[in-house]
Write a protein that holds these residues in place. Sequence first.
Motif, PDB file in Angstrom:
ATOM      1  N   ARG A  83     -46.007  70.194   2.507  1.00  0.00           N
ATOM      2  CA  ARG A  83     -44.578  70.515   2.434  1.00  0.00           C
ATOM      3  C   ARG A  83     -43.805  69.212   2.607  1.00  0.00           C
TER       4      ARG A  83
ATOM      5  N   GLN B 235     -42.911  72.570  -1.723  1.00  0.00           N
ATOM      6  CA  GLN B 235     -44.274  72.811  -1.263  1.00  0.00           C
ATOM      7  C   GLN B 235     -45.223  72.754  -2.455  1.00  0.00           C
TER       8      GLN B 235
ATOM      9  N   GLU C 221     -43.448  75.064  -5.300  1.00  0.00           N
ATOM     10  CA  GLU C 221     -42.331  75.911  -4.879  1.00  0.00           C
ATOM     11  C   GLU C 221     -41.293  74.997  -4.258  1.00  0.00           C
ATOM     12  N   TRP C 222     -40.026  75.235  -4.561  1.00  0.00           N
ATOM     13  CA  TRP C 222     -38.991  74.370  -4.018  1.00  0.00           C
ATOM     14  C   TRP C 222     -37.666  75.106  -3.916  1.00  0.00           C
TER      15      TRP C 222
ATOM     16  N   SER D 188     -49.165  73.690  -3.262  1.00  0.00           N
ATOM     17  CA  SER D 188     -50.213  74.460  -2.591  1.00  0.00           C
ATOM     18  C   SER D 188     -51.385  74.771  -3.504  1.00  0.00           C
TER      19      SER D 188
ATOM     20  N   SER E  10     -40.416  78.781  -8.178  1.00  0.00           N
ATOM     21  CA  SER E  10     -41.867  78.693  -8.012  1.00  0.00           C
ATOM     22  C   SER E  10     -42.524  78.704  -9.380  1.00  0.00           C
TER      23      SER E  10
ATOM     24  N   GLU F 218     -39.763  67.708   2.970  1.00  0.00           N
ATOM     25  CA  GLU F 218     -38.338  67.950   3.160  1.00  0.00           C
ATOM     26  C   GLU F 218     -37.591  66.634   2.968  1.00  0.00           C
TER      27      GLU F 218
ATOM     28  N   LEU G 169     -49.601  72.562   4.902  1.00  0.00           N
ATOM     29  CA  LEU G 169     -49.615  74.029   4.856  1.00  0.00           C
ATOM     30  C   LEU G 169     -51.019  74.491   5.196  1.00  0.00           C
TER      31      LEU G 169
ATOM     32  N   TRP H 210     -36.267  71.109  -0.060  1.00  0.00           N
ATOM     33  CA  TRP H 210     -37.671  71.083   0.350  1.00  0.00           C
ATOM     34  C   TRP H 210     -38.550  71.526  -0.802  1.00  0.00           C
TER      35      TRP H 210
END
Length: 321
Positions: A246, A236, A187-188, A238, A210, A248, A320, A234
């Motif tokens: 995560r 993520q 996801e970004w 997962s 995502s 950034e 996360l 950013w």
Amino acid sequence: ALWTVRAVLAEDTAWAGAGHEVAWGQLPAAARPVRTPPAATAVPRRGEGNVILLGPGTFDATTGTLGYLDGVLLRGPRLEVWRAPTDNDEAAPRQPGRSPAAEWRRLGLHRMRHRVDAVETLADALIVRTRVAAAGAEPALRTVYRWTARRELLRLEVSVEPEGDWPAPLPRLGVRMAVCGSVGHAEWFGGGPGEGYPDTLAAARVGRWSMPVDAMQTPYVRPQENGARPGVRWAQLSRTDGSGIRIEGDPDFYLTARRWPVEELDAARHTTDLSPGELVWLHLDHAQHGIGSQSCGPGVLPRYRLEVAPARFAFTFSSLR
């Protein structure tokens, strides 16, 4: 903040239904806020075995390499300048042997060695000084990794200083790292949903996207560099239970995620040559060389060439839970 302007059909036509998007564009709605790096409050300290502990990070004391982020297994990050050449990188019909990829290989960019010159612990930082160069080659990139942290965040600042004569641009400039393959969903916030490079950004709309890591590859007929998402603020990665990492960027970066390292992508001649491994390989690129059209036309325009020059960029990592 951005304004997104869309032109859609008001009614059905013979070629598309009402609501079909004909065109879109994005404009800044306000100035972006200046990012303030998180305050460094953690102190590097020696742990059991040959490790250095800093905030949520566990580092190899000999190489300065990050091995764990709050228990999440990692490899890297370390500087990366090589990409699996594209068809355009390989082709130079009017100048045989003078393609960008041929120049990069002559410089040894596909076989760079990373020599650790020093691992230093300061009151509030871990400093790793390296020299990145092809074996026996004069051109080099002096690279300094400066790690700082507070309890839940780990920040990496990368400084790159070129040495020697660099007669060609770089394919890319950033860091690469690997994480456990179970971290398979991305996801970004940045360009998407598809890929975008410096001279192919028109189709990359800034937004929140995502998708599974396995869906982030562009299936070109011949395996080659692909799948970078531009302008990422950013990202993520997962697992199904929501745990992961995560990242950034400071500034924005190009995000690439795949289940094989760049060396395997470079060696592959057919998509069947690529087998997913146990790791997800991430490229966090400060800059990319353009794509151009040299397989059938001109090469990369001057403003999209990644010329060798001093560079500074940073990333903040957190877990996360």
